[in-house]
Design a protein around this motif. Structure first.
Motif: not given
Length: 304
Positions: A1-19
């Motif tokens: 099974m494919v297992v992927g991940r989001f791994a955001p850093s909570p250092s501010g609001r996400m911007h368009l590139g993060n999304v």
């Protein structure tokens, strides 16, 4: 099974590139019927905040990007990283580094593709007596061999890096005791059984370091897909620090479907920016249609 991940850093609001990266990671997993893992990468205590992490979760769900499992935040996993670090130290693969930030910036070493100075190995050969005379706490670096590491990125193609020439011995633990990104992310991907990593093209150069760590620690190597960066009209990549089209602005101006439609158009998944739900895109998602080169989003009104 494919297992992927989001791994955001909570250092501010996400911007368009993060999304943009999050959407492609989610589409790749959902199109394969796989499992999505959320990991909050809050290693840096000076920049990361719990309220930002809560906002990240809310923003992802607003976009329709759900997940199946959430890992323990990195700030709570020091003991796990310490065990991996001690494994390497016991084998003589790490050494203390006393170089100051000013010394590193002043070094005449070349720079890698990601803009980081290639460490010259200044502290690798210090004697026990020299180390004992130091009065400041050290960072700890991993010794890398003069060896080429190659892999084929699912989007960017073949990539090769010589660890000694293009990277140099890199930090695993900072002088303040915080474990570094490379060690934490390798451990966490292995722990979650991640088989596919989708992230921005600016992290392409991290893969050889991570592959070397995976080999040393006996971890499997996932597939990698490094997606293009979204850039401003002047070529500058979008940044949290400069609040380029962050989710606070975007949520006031657009519906989730309108934003996802624009991102799908930027990616090459749709011929127009017509609004579309993320789940509708997953039905016929293909990496063959995703653009490789960085994408200029033009003026802000082009996104809003």
């Amino acid at each position: 099974m494919v297992v992927g991940r989001f791994a955001p850093s909570p250092s501010g609001r996400m911007h368009l590139g993060n999304v943009f990266s999050a959407l492609l990671a989610w589409l790749s997993v959902r199109a394969a019927g796989g499992k999505m893992v959320l990991r909050i990468e809050d290693l840096d205590p000076d920049r990361c905040r719990a309220e930002y992490a809560a906002q990240l979760r809310d923003d992802l769900l607003w976009l329709g990007l759900d997940w199946d499992e959430e890992q323990t935040p990195q700030s709570q996993k020091s003991a796990d990283y310490a065990a991996a670090f001690e494994n390497l130290r016991a084998r003589g693969l790490v050494y203390p580094c006393y170089c100051s930030r000013a010394q590193l910036h002043a070094a005449s070493a070349p720079h890698a593709a990601d803009g980081q100075a290639v460490y010259a190995g200044t502290c690798r050969g210090l004697t026990d007596a020299q180390r004992a005379a130091m009065t400041k706490p050290p960072a700890w670096r991993l010794i890398v061999p003069d060896e080429e590491v190659s892999f084929t990125d699912g989007l960017q193609g073949a990539y090769t890096e010589n660890l000694a020439r293009d990277c140099g011995d890199f930090i695993l633990r900072r002088a303040d005791g915080v474990y570094a990104y490379q060690l934490a992310v390798v451990h966490d991907d292995a722990e979650a059984g991640v088989t596919q990593v989708v992230r921005g093209r600016d992290l392409l150069g991290s893969v050889p370091r991570q592959m070397y760590l995976q080999r040393l620690l006996g971890y499997p190597t996932p597939e990698y897909y490094h997606v293009p960066l979204l850039t401003a009209p002047d070529g500058r990549r979008l940044s949290k620090r400069e609040r380029d089209l962050d989710l606070g602005v975007l949520r006031e101006a657009l519906t989730p479907e309108a934003l996802v439609g624009r991102l799908a158009y930027f990616a090459g998944l749709r011929p127009t920016a017509k609004p579309v739900a993320a789940r509708q895109l997953a039905a016929d998602f293909s990496w063959q249609r995703v653009r490789r080169a960085d994408i200029s989003v033009g003026k802000p009104q082009n996104c809003l």
